[in-house]
Design an enzyme around this catalytic site. Structure first.
Site, PDB file in Angstrom:
ATOM      1  N   TYR A 195      32.334  57.088 -34.362  1.00  0.00           N
ATOM      2  CA  TYR A 195      30.785  57.023 -34.343  1.00  0.00           C
ATOM      3  C   TYR A 195      30.227  55.979 -34.799  1.00  0.00           C
ATOM      4  O   TYR A 195      29.228  56.260 -35.533  1.00  0.00           O
ATOM      5  CB  TYR A 195      30.167  58.310 -34.539  1.00  0.00           C
ATOM      6  CG  TYR A 195      30.566  59.664 -33.660  1.00  0.00           C
ATOM      7  CD1 TYR A 195      29.548  60.023 -32.841  1.00  0.00           C
ATOM      8  CD2 TYR A 195      31.897  60.157 -33.330  1.00  0.00           C
ATOM      9  CE1 TYR A 195      29.944  60.772 -32.051  1.00  0.00           C
ATOM     10  CE2 TYR A 195      32.287  61.026 -32.543  1.00  0.00           C
ATOM     11  CZ  TYR A 195      31.157  61.334 -31.459  1.00  0.00           C
ATOM     12  OH  TYR A 195      31.494  62.529 -30.844  1.00  0.00           O
ATOM     13  N   HIS A 247      38.878  61.861 -21.829  1.00  0.00           N
ATOM     14  CA  HIS A 247      37.494  62.204 -22.616  1.00  0.00           C
ATOM     15  C   HIS A 247      36.768  63.214 -22.155  1.00  0.00           C
ATOM     16  O   HIS A 247      36.104  64.206 -22.695  1.00  0.00           O
ATOM     17  CB  HIS A 247      36.828  60.992 -23.278  1.00  0.00           C
ATOM     18  CG  HIS A 247      35.717  61.146 -24.301  1.00  0.00           C
ATOM     19  ND1 HIS A 247      36.071  61.774 -25.530  1.00  0.00           N
ATOM     20  CD2 HIS A 247      34.537  61.022 -24.185  1.00  0.00           C
ATOM     21  CE1 HIS A 247      34.943  61.704 -26.161  1.00  0.00           C
ATOM     22  NE2 HIS A 247      33.685  61.455 -25.126  1.00  0.00           N
ATOM     23  N   HIS A 304      34.625  65.159 -26.051  1.00  0.00           N
ATOM     24  CA  HIS A 304      33.185  64.757 -25.208  1.00  0.00           C
ATOM     25  C   HIS A 304      32.037  65.912 -25.681  1.00  0.00           C
ATOM     26  O   HIS A 304      31.076  65.710 -26.170  1.00  0.00           O
ATOM     27  CB  HIS A 304      33.061  64.487 -23.988  1.00  0.00           C
ATOM     28  CG  HIS A 304      32.056  63.786 -23.559  1.00  0.00           C
ATOM     29  ND1 HIS A 304      31.209  62.708 -24.053  1.00  0.00           N
ATOM     30  CD2 HIS A 304      31.230  64.152 -22.272  1.00  0.00           C
ATOM     31  CE1 HIS A 304      30.356  62.397 -23.349  1.00  0.00           C
ATOM     32  NE2 HIS A 304      30.224  63.138 -22.248  1.00  0.00           N
ATOM     33  N   VAL A 305      32.282  67.236 -25.139  1.00  0.00           N
ATOM     34  CA  VAL A 305      31.636  68.409 -25.699  1.00  0.00           C
ATOM     35  C   VAL A 305      31.888  68.852 -26.948  1.00  0.00           C
ATOM     36  O   VAL A 305      33.096  69.293 -27.356  1.00  0.00           O
ATOM     37  CB  VAL A 305      31.880  69.624 -24.511  1.00  0.00           C
ATOM     38  CG1 VAL A 305      31.089  70.929 -25.074  1.00  0.00           C
ATOM     39  CG2 VAL A 305      31.235  69.039 -23.085  1.00  0.00           C
ATOM     40  N   HIS A 306      30.826  68.836 -27.656  1.00  0.00           N
ATOM     41  CA  HIS A 306      31.046  69.158 -29.117  1.00  0.00           C
ATOM     42  C   HIS A 306      31.167  70.679 -29.201  1.00  0.00           C
ATOM     43  O   HIS A 306      30.277  71.315 -29.788  1.00  0.00           O
ATOM     44  CB  HIS A 306      30.032  68.613 -30.073  1.00  0.00           C
ATOM     45  CG  HIS A 306      29.830  67.146 -29.892  1.00  0.00           C
ATOM     46  ND1 HIS A 306      28.783  66.290 -30.225  1.00  0.00           N
ATOM     47  CD2 HIS A 306      30.789  66.162 -29.508  1.00  0.00           C
ATOM     48  CE1 HIS A 306      28.989  64.989 -30.139  1.00  0.00           C
ATOM     49  NE2 HIS A 306      30.275  65.000 -29.612  1.00  0.00           N
ATOM     50  N   ASN A 313      32.916  57.577 -24.847  1.00  0.00           N
ATOM     51  CA  ASN A 313      31.839  57.004 -24.587  1.00  0.00           C
ATOM     52  C   ASN A 313      31.269  56.224 -25.903  1.00  0.00           C
ATOM     53  O   ASN A 313      30.606  55.129 -25.774  1.00  0.00           O
ATOM     54  CB  ASN A 313      30.637  57.960 -24.154  1.00  0.00           C
ATOM     55  CG  ASN A 313      30.488  58.990 -25.091  1.00  0.00           C
ATOM     56  OD1 ASN A 313      31.303  59.770 -25.336  1.00  0.00           O
ATOM     57  ND2 ASN A 313      29.367  59.270 -25.885  1.00  0.00           N
ATOM     58  N   HIS A 314      31.728  56.681 -27.105  1.00  0.00           N
ATOM     59  CA  HIS A 314      31.355  56.149 -28.312  1.00  0.00           C
ATOM     60  C   HIS A 314      32.088  54.705 -28.513  1.00  0.00           C
ATOM     61  O   HIS A 314      31.871  54.055 -29.515  1.00  0.00           O
ATOM     62  CB  HIS A 314      31.388  57.004 -29.356  1.00  0.00           C
ATOM     63  CG  HIS A 314      30.167  57.767 -29.453  1.00  0.00           C
ATOM     64  ND1 HIS A 314      28.982  57.686 -30.086  1.00  0.00           N
ATOM     65  CD2 HIS A 314      30.208  59.129 -28.802  1.00  0.00           C
ATOM     66  CE1 HIS A 314      28.247  58.863 -30.041  1.00  0.00           C
ATOM     67  NE2 HIS A 314      28.663  59.677 -29.184  1.00  0.00           N
ATOM     68  N   ASP A 335      36.446  63.461 -31.074  1.00  0.00           N
ATOM     69  CA  ASP A 335      34.762  63.641 -31.472  1.00  0.00           C
ATOM     70  C   ASP A 335      34.748  63.639 -32.863  1.00  0.00           C
ATOM     71  O   ASP A 335      34.250  64.657 -33.574  1.00  0.00           O
ATOM     72  CB  ASP A 335      33.886  64.448 -30.663  1.00  0.00           C
ATOM     73  CG  ASP A 335      34.151  64.196 -29.269  1.00  0.00           C
ATOM     74  OD1 ASP A 335      33.163  63.608 -28.809  1.00  0.00           O
ATOM     75  OD2 ASP A 335      35.175  64.459 -28.478  1.00  0.00           O
ATOM     76  N   ASP A 342      36.254  59.119 -28.925  1.00  0.00           N
ATOM     77  CA  ASP A 342      35.130  59.184 -29.741  1.00  0.00           C
ATOM     78  C   ASP A 342      35.587  59.288 -31.365  1.00  0.00           C
ATOM     79  O   ASP A 342      35.636  60.428 -32.008  1.00  0.00           O
ATOM     80  CB  ASP A 342      34.335  60.381 -29.631  1.00  0.00           C
ATOM     81  CG  ASP A 342      33.249  60.061 -28.460  1.00  0.00           C
ATOM     82  OD1 ASP A 342      33.416  58.988 -27.680  1.00  0.00           O
ATOM     83  OD2 ASP A 342      32.507  60.747 -28.130  1.00  0.00           O
ATOM     84  N   HIS A 366      24.606  70.640 -22.001  1.00  0.00           N
ATOM     85  CA  HIS A 366      24.318  69.379 -22.677  1.00  0.00           C
ATOM     86  C   HIS A 366      25.153  68.309 -21.983  1.00  0.00           C
ATOM     87  O   HIS A 366      24.786  67.206 -21.779  1.00  0.00           O
ATOM     88  CB  HIS A 366      24.655  69.456 -24.308  1.00  0.00           C
ATOM     89  CG  HIS A 366      24.333  68.107 -25.082  1.00  0.00           C
ATOM     90  ND1 HIS A 366      23.042  67.977 -25.302  1.00  0.00           N
ATOM     91  CD2 HIS A 366      24.983  67.087 -25.537  1.00  0.00           C
ATOM     92  CE1 HIS A 366      23.025  66.733 -25.935  1.00  0.00           C
ATOM     93  NE2 HIS A 366      24.202  66.234 -26.026  1.00  0.00           N
ATOM     94  N   HIS A 367      26.590  68.554 -21.689  1.00  0.00           N
ATOM     95  CA  HIS A 367      27.359  67.464 -20.993  1.00  0.00           C
ATOM     96  C   HIS A 367      27.973  68.438 -19.714  1.00  0.00           C
ATOM     97  O   HIS A 367      29.162  68.946 -19.765  1.00  0.00           O
ATOM     98  CB  HIS A 367      28.661  67.145 -21.713  1.00  0.00           C
ATOM     99  CG  HIS A 367      28.061  66.174 -22.869  1.00  0.00           C
ATOM    100  ND1 HIS A 367      27.390  64.825 -22.560  1.00  0.00           N
ATOM    101  CD2 HIS A 367      28.057  66.133 -24.324  1.00  0.00           C
ATOM    102  CE1 HIS A 367      27.118  64.324 -23.713  1.00  0.00           C
ATOM    103  NE2 HIS A 367      27.878  65.098 -24.774  1.00  0.00           N
TER     104      HIS A 367
END
Length: 465
Positions: free
Chosen positions: A252, A362, A400-402, A282-283, A218, A249, A371-372
């Site tokens: 972006y 991911h 994925h989870v930031h 996902n991005h 990410d 990711d 959030h996720h």
């Protein structure tokens, strides 16, 4: 030990308690009983933010901790001088991270699509350059996302067309060997900044006693991203990492295809000097209608050598590690191509040669972030976790989870009992992208969650016997 000492120094300077670190004793190949036992294995994984290092061995306990850096950081604008298009070859990057084969990919604003050429030689060898030919360069076009160009397909300015993309696969490389290389455009021009030789070192041979991975996910294109990349680049230049595992990711871009160009330009200093193994996030598939188009054209890998029919999943071996790169956004159930490939790949592993078994994907299977939530990765976990558990997998890395989160050994949705029957999962989706931290955490930290925190940076993973 280096990580533990650095952690002790950092904690002492900040008056924070120092967690204890213990070596992990590995297990043999429980899946087929044929691969013997591992002994004396120790893994140290350090998540770096400036001078802070956190030891992430499986015995560590921990609680939720805040970062000393809060929030996101500005997106580096397309008008930044570093994003200016250069004449001739640019955006040079190395992908694949195999010990004997690496893809060299670049962009060229020359309109010719003549065959791609990479000239390469071992630094220790004074012999002349060897020219390696690849397929002809190619271009792709895509409709810019509405956020980037609201005019839609009827507005010609909303149709992005890439520069000519070239990719050459270098094969029959020697492991743990430093190579010098240069790329040639169709017009015969050598890459920009030709006064500086482009070099990379192949990872150590499979079966050798140690390998060192940089780990990140990410990433994006912010000032935080730039700091993360600078740390990775310094580690590569210091010779303290052999390759990078990137858990999805990347740019972006999210449908603004100019951002694939700027991502490769901004960080070419790192990508051109150290091999990187990627999985898509996902991005790369969803956001802005990406649908794997730019990712598949710009970031090839050696999936065919891993007997995979898809660029979305493959494996590689380096040092004592067998690493499986998996796809969170493809079918994974029994009978699916990914499930069938993973079954075959695990059956092929010789744990006497590569006792460390690592998976990279991911979307996390275990997360205490609201959030996720865990439901996003539940189907893939139900499909593939039994295979990884049966094979005695040691570690799963994801993005994925930031934020950062490490689990105790887990299995089937909770703490593993006994612990050695489970797998440690580490979320490293904190590379620094523009979407800031993923908030909030679940108020009650689950018993299986060893440490979770909001912190930007990258990881250093050592696998050794």
């Amino acid at each position: 030990r280096a990580c533990a000492q650095a952690r002790a120094r950092s904690a002492s300077s900040e008056n924070k308690p120092v967690s204890q670190h213990s070596a992990r004793q590995g297990r043999g190949s429980e899946s087929d009983g044929a691969a013997g036992r591992r002994s004396g294995l120790a893994a140290a994984f350090c998540n770096l933010e400036h001078s802070m290092m956190h030891i992430l061995a499986t015995a560590l306990s921990g609680t939720t901790r805040p970062s000393n850096r809060v929030g996101g950081s500005p997106l580096i604008p397309l008008s930044d001088p570093r994003n200016a298009q250069r004449a001739g070859p640019e955006q040079i990057h190395l992908t694949g991270a195999s010990v004997d084969s690496i893809h060299v990919t670049w962009s060229d604003n020359d309109t010719s699509t003549a065959p791609s050429v990479v000239e390469v030689r071992a630094v220790s060898d004074a012999a002349s350059w060897t020219a390696v030919l690849g397929p002809s360069g190619s271009v792709y076009s895509a409709l810019q996302a509405a956020d980037a160009c609201p005019g839609g397909y009827t507005d010609p300015s909303c149709i992005y067309t890439s520069s000519v993309l070239h990719s050459v696969q270098l094969t029959q490389l020697e492991p743990a060997t430093e190579y010098e290389y240069r790329v040639r455009s169709a017009a015969g021009k050598v890459q920009a900044r030709s006064s500086r030789s482009l070099r990379f070192t192949t990872p150590p041979a499979a079966g050798s006693p140690a390998v060192r991975f940089g780990v990140v996910a990410d990433l994006g294109q912010t000032t935080n991203s730039s700091a993360t990349v600078s740390g990775l680049q310094q580690a590569a230049e210091d010779g303290s990492i052999d390759a990078i595992l990137l858990g999805g990711d990347l740019s972006y871009a999210d449908g603004d295809h100019r951002r694939w160009d700027s991502y490769a330009r901004l960080f070419e200093g790192l990508w051109a000097g150290v091999p990187v193994a990627h999985v898509g996030g996902n991005h790369e598939v969803s956001s802005g209608g990406e649908n794997w188009l730019a990712y598949s054209r710009r970031y090839p890998n050696g999936h065919a050598a891993a007997q995979s029919d898809s660029f979305l999943w493959y494996s590689l071996e380096a040092g004592p590690a067998h690493v499986m790169m998996l796809c969170s956004y493809a079918a994974s159930g029994p009978g699916s191509p990914q499930h069938e490939w993973l079954t075959r790949d695990l059956a092929s592993v010789d744990r006497r040669r590569t006792p460390w078994l690592i998976a990279v994907l991911h979307t996390p299977w275990y997360t205490s972030n609201r959030h996720h939530p865990m439901s996003e990765g539940a189907r893939m976990r139900e499909d593939l976790e039994p295979l990884l558990l049966a094979a005695g997998t040691d570690l799963v890395l994801n993005g994925h989870v930031h934020a950062y989160e490490r689990t105790h050994p887990v299995a089937r949705g909770g703490l593993a009992s006994p612990p050695e029957s489970g797998i440690t999962h580490i979320t490293v989706g904190d590379g620094g992208n523009r979407e800031h931290f993923a908030r909030p955490w679940e108020p009650q930290q689950p018993a299986w969650s060893a440490l979770r925190e909001y912190v930007y940076g990258w990881g250093h993973l050592l696998g050794a016997v």
